[in-house]
Design an enzyme around this catalytic site. Structure first.
Site, PDB file in Angstrom:
ATOM      1  N   ARG A  45       0.700  -1.154   0.064  1.00 16.23           N
ATOM      2  CA  ARG A  45      -0.056  -0.135   0.076  1.00 16.23           C
ATOM      3  C   ARG A  45       0.806   1.243  -0.004  1.00 16.23           C
ATOM      4  NH1 ARG A  45      -3.572  -2.024   4.879  1.00 16.23           N
ATOM      5  NH2 ARG A  45      -2.560  -3.958   4.605  1.00 16.23           N
ATOM      6  N   GLU A 101       7.962   2.598  -6.193  1.00 14.56           N
ATOM      7  CA  GLU A 101       7.760   1.822  -4.699  1.00 14.56           C
ATOM      8  C   GLU A 101       8.034   3.066  -3.825  1.00 14.56           C
ATOM      9  OE1 GLU A 101       7.497   0.058  -2.447  1.00 14.56           O
ATOM     10  OE2 GLU A 101       8.772  -1.332  -2.098  1.00 14.56           O
ATOM     11  N   ASP A 102       7.710   2.855  -2.316  1.00 17.16           N
ATOM     12  CA  ASP A 102       7.822   4.162  -1.377  1.00 17.16           C
ATOM     13  C   ASP A 102       8.933   4.192  -0.906  1.00 17.16           C
ATOM     14  OD1 ASP A 102       7.661   1.548  -0.067  1.00 17.16           O
ATOM     15  OD2 ASP A 102       6.087   2.087   1.389  1.00 17.16           O
ATOM     16  N   GLY A 107      16.031  -4.228   0.473  1.00 15.16           N
ATOM     17  CA  GLY A 107      16.069  -4.443  -0.771  1.00 15.16           C
ATOM     18  C   GLY A 107      15.439  -6.044  -1.111  1.00 15.16           C
ATOM     19  N   THR A 109      12.456  -7.360  -0.523  1.00 16.35           N
ATOM     20  CA  THR A 109      11.082  -7.097  -0.910  1.00 16.35           C
ATOM     21  C   THR A 109      11.131  -6.978  -2.284  1.00 16.35           C
ATOM     22  OG1 THR A 109      10.335  -6.188   1.060  1.00 16.35           O
ATOM     23  CG2 THR A 109       8.831  -6.406  -0.770  1.00 16.35           C
ATOM     24  N   ASP A 161       3.878   3.595   6.520  1.00 18.72           N
ATOM     25  CA  ASP A 161       3.314   3.594   7.759  1.00 18.72           C
ATOM     26  C   ASP A 161       4.047   2.933   8.887  1.00 18.72           C
ATOM     27  OD1 ASP A 161       3.540   0.609   6.497  1.00 18.72           O
ATOM     28  OD2 ASP A 161       2.389  -0.008   8.040  1.00 18.72           O
ATOM     29  N   ARG A 167      -0.153   6.846   7.324  1.00 16.61           N
ATOM     30  CA  ARG A 167      -0.225   6.731   5.744  1.00 16.61           C
ATOM     31  C   ARG A 167      -0.601   8.099   5.056  1.00 16.61           C
ATOM     32  NH1 ARG A 167       1.510   1.808   3.735  1.00 16.61           N
ATOM     33  NH2 ARG A 167       0.592  -0.078   4.780  1.00 16.61           N
TER      34      ARG A 167
HETATM   35  P1  IMP Z   1      12.885  -4.165   2.082  1.00 20.13           P
HETATM   36  O1  IMP Z   1      12.384  -5.414   1.574  1.00 20.13           O
HETATM   37  O2  IMP Z   1      13.701  -4.080   3.390  1.00 20.13           O
HETATM   38  O3  IMP Z   1      13.385  -3.511   0.907  1.00 20.13           O
HETATM   39  O4  IMP Z   1      11.479  -3.399   2.478  1.00 20.13           O
HETATM   40  C1  IMP Z   1      10.877  -2.593   1.856  1.00 20.13           C
HETATM   41  C2  IMP Z   1       9.293  -2.196   2.464  1.00 20.13           C
HETATM   42  O5  IMP Z   1       9.470  -2.148   3.766  1.00 20.13           O
HETATM   43  C3  IMP Z   1       9.118  -0.958   1.890  1.00 20.13           C
HETATM   44  O6  IMP Z   1       8.125  -1.144   0.720  1.00 20.13           O
HETATM   45  C4  IMP Z   1       8.237  -0.714   3.137  1.00 20.13           C
HETATM   46  O7  IMP Z   1       6.978  -0.785   2.959  1.00 20.13           O
HETATM   47  C5  IMP Z   1       8.668  -1.202   4.252  1.00 20.13           C
HETATM   48  N1  IMP Z   1       9.721  -0.061   4.802  1.00 20.13           N
HETATM   49  C6  IMP Z   1      11.087  -0.364   4.893  1.00 20.13           C
HETATM   50  N2  IMP Z   1      11.498   0.906   5.715  1.00 20.13           N
HETATM   51  C7  IMP Z   1      10.434   1.579   6.054  1.00 20.13           C
HETATM   52  C8  IMP Z   1      10.335   2.743   6.776  1.00 20.13           C
HETATM   53  O8  IMP Z   1      11.106   3.443   7.035  1.00 20.13           O
HETATM   54  N3  IMP Z   1       9.061   3.037   6.925  1.00 20.13           N
HETATM   55  C9  IMP Z   1       7.836   2.675   6.587  1.00 20.13           C
HETATM   56  N4  IMP Z   1       7.953   1.396   5.933  1.00 20.13           N
HETATM   57  C10 IMP Z   1       9.412   0.880   5.642  1.00 20.13           C
HETATM   58 MG    MG Z   2       6.042  -1.040   0.754  1.00 13.55          MG
END
Ligand code: IMP
Ligand code: MG
Length: 178
Positions: A45, A101-102, A107, A109, A161, A167
């Site tokens: 989201r 992506e937000d 990395g 995900t 979030d 959000r």
């Molecule tokens: P990754 O797999 O660790 O890169 O995680 C990516 C996902 O984790 C992002 O799409 C966010 O939804 C969530 N995320 C990572 N860091 C933050 C943060 O500082 N605030 C909110 N969501 C986060």
């Molecule tokens: Mg996300």
């Protein structure tokens, strides 16, 4: 006045607007000469607000689609597991795909999402993220369009979030807990 639980504004509404405008310009230039159909895919989201503002700054014909994957539980630490919760409606084969992506953190995900989309054989696949935490990276991700590199802080607002809250906050703030 800051929201309860947020300690500091990292990006104001005005700064977010400038970043989104710049990204829109870069993306418009990058795809201007392409003959392929452009599909902009938002990862739900977290990207919903950013995506809504960004597509209005991309001055090209496009379609939009959304993908929901789950990675984090209701906390601030990644589980490393990625599950497709809601898949795309559109076929992306032969299209220019831009994934929005937000934030890219470890990395984990994103690399899995990219591999899954690459298997569907798009003509091209590029990545746009609003925020990037390079110091936290565990898996290499090639980012084509980046809003801003940020330090290792947990941030909320503008779609991002903590436990599904914040959000709707119009700026990005640093989460400090209540
Ligand atoms: P990754 O797999 O660790 O890169 O995680 C990516 C996902 O984790 C992002 O799409 C966010 O939804 C969530 N995320 C990572 N860091 C933050 C943060 O500082 N605030 C909110 N969501 C986060
Ligand atoms: Mg996300």
């Amino acid at each position: 006045m800051l929201e309860k639980g947020l300690g500091k504004v990292l990006l104001s509404q005005e700064q977010l607007g400038e970043i989104v405008e710049r990204l829109g310009r870069e993306i418009t230039e990058a795809y201007q000469g392409s003959k392929n159909e452009l599909i902009v895919i938002g990862l739900l989201r977290g990207s919903f607000l950013f995506m809504a503002d960004l597509v209005r700054q991309i001055k090209l014909p496009m379609t939009t689609d959304f993908l929901t994957v789950s990675s984090y539980g209701d906390g601030t630490v990644s589980s490393g597991d990625v599950k497709v919760v809601m898949d795309l409606d559109e076929t992306i084969t032969g299209c220019d795909v831009l994934v929005v992506e937000d934030i890219i953190d470890t990395g984990n995900t994103f690399s899995k999402v990219i591999r899954m989309l690459q298997n569907r054989e798009p003509a091209s696949l590029k990545i746009c993220t609003l925020l990037n935490k390079p110091s936290r990276r565990e898996v290499e991700v090639k980012i084509d369009f980046c809003g801003m590199d940020i330090p290792d802080e947990f941030v909320c607002g503008y779609g991002l979030d903590y436990a599904q809250k914040y959000r709707n906050v119009p700026y990005v703030g640093i989460y400090t807990g209540s």
